[in-house]
Design a protein around this motif. Structure first.
Motif, PDB file in Angstrom:
ATOM      1  N   GLY A 278       0.922  -1.211   0.350  1.00 28.91           N
ATOM      2  CA  GLY A 278      -0.009   0.104   0.010  1.00 28.91           C
ATOM      3  C   GLY A 278       0.643   1.097   0.022  1.00 28.91           C
ATOM      4  N   LYS A 279       2.161   1.204   0.073  1.00 26.46           N
ATOM      5  CA  LYS A 279       3.054   2.374  -0.178  1.00 26.46           C
ATOM      6  C   LYS A 279       3.829   2.215  -1.262  1.00 26.46           C
ATOM      7  CE  LYS A 279       2.942   2.552   5.023  1.00 26.46           C
ATOM      8  NZ  LYS A 279       3.930   2.528   6.250  1.00 26.46           N
ATOM      9  N   GLY A 280       3.519   1.555  -2.372  1.00 26.19           N
ATOM     10  CA  GLY A 280       4.408   1.335  -3.452  1.00 26.19           C
ATOM     11  C   GLY A 280       4.242  -0.040  -3.811  1.00 26.19           C
ATOM     12  N   VAL A 281       3.858  -1.135  -2.994  1.00 22.21           N
ATOM     13  CA  VAL A 281       3.894  -2.557  -3.332  1.00 22.21           C
ATOM     14  C   VAL A 281       2.264  -2.766  -3.885  1.00 22.21           C
ATOM     15  CG1 VAL A 281       4.021  -5.012  -2.727  1.00 22.21           C
ATOM     16  CG2 VAL A 281       5.987  -3.430  -2.033  1.00 22.21           C
ATOM     17  N   SER A 282       1.979  -3.304  -4.922  1.00 26.42           N
ATOM     18  CA  SER A 282       0.802  -3.613  -5.249  1.00 26.42           C
ATOM     19  C   SER A 282       0.622  -5.003  -5.862  1.00 26.42           C
ATOM     20  CB  SER A 282       0.202  -2.322  -6.134  1.00 26.42           C
ATOM     21  OG  SER A 282      -0.976  -2.549  -6.695  1.00 26.42           O
ATOM     22  N   TYR A 283      -0.692  -5.183  -5.935  1.00 26.64           N
ATOM     23  CA  TYR A 283      -0.934  -6.541  -6.498  1.00 26.64           C
ATOM     24  C   TYR A 283      -1.866  -6.347  -7.538  1.00 26.64           C
ATOM     25  CZ  TYR A 283       1.604  -8.083  -2.603  1.00 26.64           C
ATOM     26  OH  TYR A 283       2.261  -8.436  -1.471  1.00 26.64           O
ATOM     27  N   CYS A 284      -2.193  -5.185  -7.985  1.00 30.75           N
ATOM     28  CA  CYS A 284      -3.315  -4.683  -8.861  1.00 30.75           C
ATOM     29  C   CYS A 284      -3.180  -3.471  -9.837  1.00 30.75           C
ATOM     30  CB  CYS A 284      -4.644  -4.423  -8.250  1.00 30.75           C
ATOM     31  SG  CYS A 284      -6.137  -4.129  -9.347  1.00 30.75           S
ATOM     32  N   ALA A 285      -2.686  -3.433 -10.860  1.00 31.23           N
ATOM     33  CA  ALA A 285      -2.458  -2.363 -11.860  1.00 31.23           C
ATOM     34  C   ALA A 285      -3.545  -1.433 -12.038  1.00 31.23           C
ATOM     35  CB  ALA A 285      -1.856  -2.762 -13.106  1.00 31.23           C
ATOM     36  N   VAL A 286      -4.943  -2.111 -12.123  1.00 34.49           N
ATOM     37  CA  VAL A 286      -6.218  -1.431 -12.509  1.00 34.49           C
ATOM     38  C   VAL A 286      -6.403  -0.611 -11.325  1.00 34.49           C
ATOM     39  CG1 VAL A 286      -8.470  -1.765 -13.053  1.00 34.49           C
ATOM     40  CG2 VAL A 286      -6.895  -3.392 -14.099  1.00 34.49           C
TER      41      VAL A 286
ATOM     42  N   ASP B 126       8.727   5.547 -12.594  1.00 37.88           N
ATOM     43  CA  ASP B 126       9.118   4.328 -12.995  1.00 37.88           C
ATOM     44  C   ASP B 126       8.657   3.260 -12.116  1.00 37.88           C
ATOM     45  OD1 ASP B 126      10.971   5.285 -15.221  1.00 37.88           O
ATOM     46  OD2 ASP B 126      12.209   5.898 -13.346  1.00 37.88           O
ATOM     47  N   VAL B 127       8.191   2.267 -12.876  1.00 38.10           N
ATOM     48  CA  VAL B 127       7.602   0.967 -11.840  1.00 38.10           C
ATOM     49  C   VAL B 127       8.265  -0.354 -12.153  1.00 38.10           C
ATOM     50  CG1 VAL B 127       5.743   2.263 -11.494  1.00 38.10           C
ATOM     51  CG2 VAL B 127       5.600   0.603 -13.347  1.00 38.10           C
TER      52      VAL B 127
ATOM     53  N   GLU C 138       0.072  -8.460 -18.965  1.00 36.46           N
ATOM     54  CA  GLU C 138      -1.184  -7.732 -19.312  1.00 36.46           C
ATOM     55  C   GLU C 138      -1.147  -6.463 -18.447  1.00 36.46           C
ATOM     56  OE1 GLU C 138      -4.258 -10.437 -18.231  1.00 36.46           O
ATOM     57  OE2 GLU C 138      -4.318 -11.243 -20.404  1.00 36.46           O
ATOM     58  N   GLU C 139      -0.817  -6.702 -17.149  1.00 38.84           N
ATOM     59  CA  GLU C 139      -0.936  -5.393 -16.100  1.00 38.84           C
ATOM     60  C   GLU C 139       0.386  -4.743 -16.412  1.00 38.84           C
ATOM     61  OE1 GLU C 139      -3.605  -5.899 -13.040  1.00 38.84           O
ATOM     62  OE2 GLU C 139      -3.676  -5.891 -15.193  1.00 38.84           O
ATOM     63  N   GLY C 140       1.439  -5.227 -16.830  1.00 40.57           N
ATOM     64  CA  GLY C 140       2.335  -4.291 -17.507  1.00 40.57           C
ATOM     65  C   GLY C 140       2.320  -3.359 -18.598  1.00 40.57           C
ATOM     66  N   ILE C 141       1.313  -4.030 -19.575  1.00 44.76           N
ATOM     67  CA  ILE C 141       0.970  -3.337 -20.545  1.00 44.76           C
ATOM     68  C   ILE C 141       0.186  -2.014 -20.029  1.00 44.76           C
ATOM     69  CG2 ILE C 141      -0.509  -3.391 -22.672  1.00 44.76           C
ATOM     70  CD1 ILE C 141       0.922  -6.017 -23.144  1.00 44.76           C
ATOM     71  N   TYR C 142      -0.727  -2.381 -19.165  1.00 51.44           N
ATOM     72  CA  TYR C 142      -1.911  -1.493 -18.713  1.00 51.44           C
ATOM     73  C   TYR C 142      -0.936  -0.269 -18.092  1.00 51.44           C
ATOM     74  CZ  TYR C 142      -5.824   0.316 -16.199  1.00 51.44           C
ATOM     75  OH  TYR C 142      -6.774   1.166 -15.595  1.00 51.44           O
ATOM     76  N   LEU C 143       0.210  -0.745 -17.297  1.00 57.97           N
ATOM     77  CA  LEU C 143       0.904   0.144 -16.537  1.00 57.97           C
ATOM     78  C   LEU C 143       1.367   1.167 -17.460  1.00 57.97           C
ATOM     79  CD1 LEU C 143       2.222  -2.035 -13.539  1.00 57.97           C
ATOM     80  CD2 LEU C 143       0.936   0.216 -13.186  1.00 57.97           C
ATOM     81  N   SER C 144       1.593   0.708 -18.595  1.00 54.49           N
ATOM     82  CA  SER C 144       2.607   1.830 -19.508  1.00 54.49           C
ATOM     83  C   SER C 144       1.816   2.903 -20.251  1.00 54.49           C
ATOM     84  CB  SER C 144       3.143   0.644 -20.623  1.00 54.49           C
ATOM     85  OG  SER C 144       2.100   0.338 -21.600  1.00 54.49           O
ATOM     86  N   GLN C 145       0.544   2.725 -19.834  1.00 55.61           N
ATOM     87  CA  GLN C 145      -0.254   3.821 -20.407  1.00 55.61           C
ATOM     88  C   GLN C 145       0.155   5.104 -19.508  1.00 55.61           C
ATOM     89  OE1 GLN C 145      -4.469   2.531 -21.715  1.00 55.61           O
ATOM     90  NE2 GLN C 145      -3.909   0.953 -20.260  1.00 55.61           N
ATOM     91  N   LEU C 146       0.331   4.967 -18.219  1.00 51.60           N
ATOM     92  CA  LEU C 146       0.621   6.187 -17.249  1.00 51.60           C
ATOM     93  C   LEU C 146       1.861   6.115 -16.667  1.00 51.60           C
ATOM     94  CD1 LEU C 146      -2.784   5.374 -15.169  1.00 51.60           C
ATOM     95  CD2 LEU C 146      -2.200   7.385 -16.855  1.00 51.60           C
ATOM     96  N   ALA C 147       2.814   5.010 -16.626  1.00 56.95           N
ATOM     97  CA  ALA C 147       3.937   5.197 -16.098  1.00 56.95           C
ATOM     98  C   ALA C 147       5.065   5.729 -17.182  1.00 56.95           C
ATOM     99  CB  ALA C 147       4.307   3.787 -15.506  1.00 56.95           C
ATOM    100  N   LYS C 148       6.098   6.015 -16.583  1.00 53.40           N
ATOM    101  CA  LYS C 148       6.976   6.733 -17.140  1.00 53.40           C
ATOM    102  C   LYS C 148       7.733   5.448 -17.768  1.00 53.40           C
ATOM    103  CE  LYS C 148      11.543   9.177 -17.027  1.00 53.40           C
ATOM    104  NZ  LYS C 148      12.551  10.001 -16.090  1.00 53.40           N
ATOM    105  N   SER C 149       7.991   4.656 -17.110  1.00 50.27           N
ATOM    106  CA  SER C 149       8.676   3.222 -17.593  1.00 50.27           C
ATOM    107  C   SER C 149       8.027   2.063 -16.822  1.00 50.27           C
ATOM    108  CB  SER C 149      10.228   3.299 -17.715  1.00 50.27           C
ATOM    109  OG  SER C 149      10.682   3.205 -16.299  1.00 50.27           O
TER     110      SER C 149
ATOM    111  N   ALA D 124      12.807   2.044  -8.513  1.00 52.89           N
ATOM    112  CA  ALA D 124      11.155   2.180  -8.910  1.00 52.89           C
ATOM    113  C   ALA D 124      10.453   2.817  -7.828  1.00 52.89           C
ATOM    114  CB  ALA D 124      10.692   0.529  -9.152  1.00 52.89           C
ATOM    115  N   ALA D 125       9.551   3.454  -8.108  1.00 58.69           N
ATOM    116  CA  ALA D 125       8.489   4.096  -7.413  1.00 58.69           C
ATOM    117  C   ALA D 125       7.321   3.226  -6.998  1.00 58.69           C
ATOM    118  CB  ALA D 125       8.013   5.378  -7.752  1.00 58.69           C
ATOM    119  N   GLY D 126       6.944   2.039  -7.626  1.00 54.02           N
ATOM    120  CA  GLY D 126       5.918   1.274  -7.491  1.00 54.02           C
ATOM    121  C   GLY D 126       6.564   0.054  -7.822  1.00 54.02           C
TER     122      GLY D 126
END
Length: 309
Positions: free
Chosen positions: A127-135, A145-146, A157-168, A230-232
């Motif tokens: 909950g402070k950068g560790v997550s199990y749910c990109a959505v 950077d995550v 799938e979640e990596g591709i989803y994250l790439s829409q918002l994350a820097k890398s 990485a921030a996340g």
């Protein structure tokens, strides 16, 4: 002696609470059972920003609002770890570590747990950068950077989803090739924001005491210890349905999930399942609530059919 109800709901997450709301509003006697506090995994979520009606709300606060909204209809809530369920004619007998309960209707809302890496820092920074749910959490890491740990379908799938918002997005995988299906791999490798670290065994998740700053991993080929900023950190090494107490009902698929129809009905009459425990793709608060409303209404319909016989 068993305590008797019309409906027993196992699980007090958003889906189970919604099912209780609909069933108790229909004047059915309802018992909600959970081994922990109401709210389920919402209690482990710092901020929720994808549930309609709230631009932003803390997980435990949303859980309390849901719980408070149903209690005016007076369902019972009991703590108990379900050990087993057996059929007795049309009744379902639920045995917990604290007692036994009987009802003609059982609604299973026990959810699923993400497999953990069990490395230092994982629990501390949940909950402070560790997550199990990109959505759920991608929006909190816009232009950051995550890292994604894992190499299967969910991780990619979640990596591709994250790439829409994350820097890398850096995918950290313990093998030298992905396990995800070829079409997903093709999309990931073509994504300019996605990078890959191979043969990497995650040793720890690092932080500054308040938030994640990166990970430490071991290169399995050279045995060298390396760091990645990485921030996340998004962890996808498997999901386990919480269905062990229901094996005797023979309603599980070969992976332990519970298949249902669109009415949340399992193959056993009077047994319904909803939310993350179902065999489905998207596991979110919103669709657990939708499942719960259907299951609660179907419980009323089933009871009406029983009374007509």
């Amino acid at each position: 002696m068993s305590k008797k109800y019309d409906v027993i709901i196992v699980g007090a997450g958003p889906g189970g609470l919604t099912a209780a709301l609909y069933a108790s509003r229909a004047n059915l006697s309802v018992l909600i059972l959970d081994r922990g506090p109401y709210g389920g995994q919402m209690n482990n979520t710092d901020l929720i920003d994808n549930y309609p009606g709230f631009s932003e709300i803390k997980g435990p606060e949303l859980g309390k609002k849901m719980y408070d909204s149903i209690m005016k209809f007076k369902p019972d809530f009991e703590y108990g770890d379900v050990q087993s369920v057996k059929l007795d004619g049309t009744n379902k007998v639920v045995t917990t570590d604290t007692g036994e309960y009987t009802a003609p209707i059982l609604i299973i809302a026990t959810g699923a747990d993400h497999k953990h890496l069990n490395v230092p820092g994982e629990e501390e920074y949940s909950g402070k950068g560790v997550s199990y749910c990109a959505v759920c959490d991608a929006a909190f890491f816009k232009d950051e950077d995550v890292a994604v740990i894992g190499g299967g379908d969910s991780a990619i799938e979640e990596g591709i989803y994250l790439s829409q918002l994350a820097k890398s997005v850096t995918v950290v995988h313990r093998r030298d090739q992905l396990r995800a299906q070829p079409t997903l791999q093709k999309r990931a490798f073509a994504n300019k924001k996605m990078k890959f670290v191979w043969n990497a065994q995650t040793e720890s998740i690092d932080g500054d005491g308040n938030k994640v700053t990166g990970i430490t991993y071991r290169d399995k080929k050279t045995d060298e210890e390396k760091k990645l900023s990485a921030a996340g950190v998004f962890i996808y090494v498997g999901v386990l349905p919480q269905t062990a107490p229901f094996k005797a009902l023979n309603i599980l698929d070969d992976k332990g999930w519970i298949p249902t129809d669109n009415h949340m009905r399992t193959k056993v009459p009077g047994v319904f399942a909803l939310g993350d425990v179902r065999a489905k793709d998207l596991r979110q608060i919103a669709n657990a609530v939708g499942d719960g409303s259907i299951a609660g209404q179907e419980a009323y319909n089933y009871m009406q059919d029983l009374n007509d016989k």
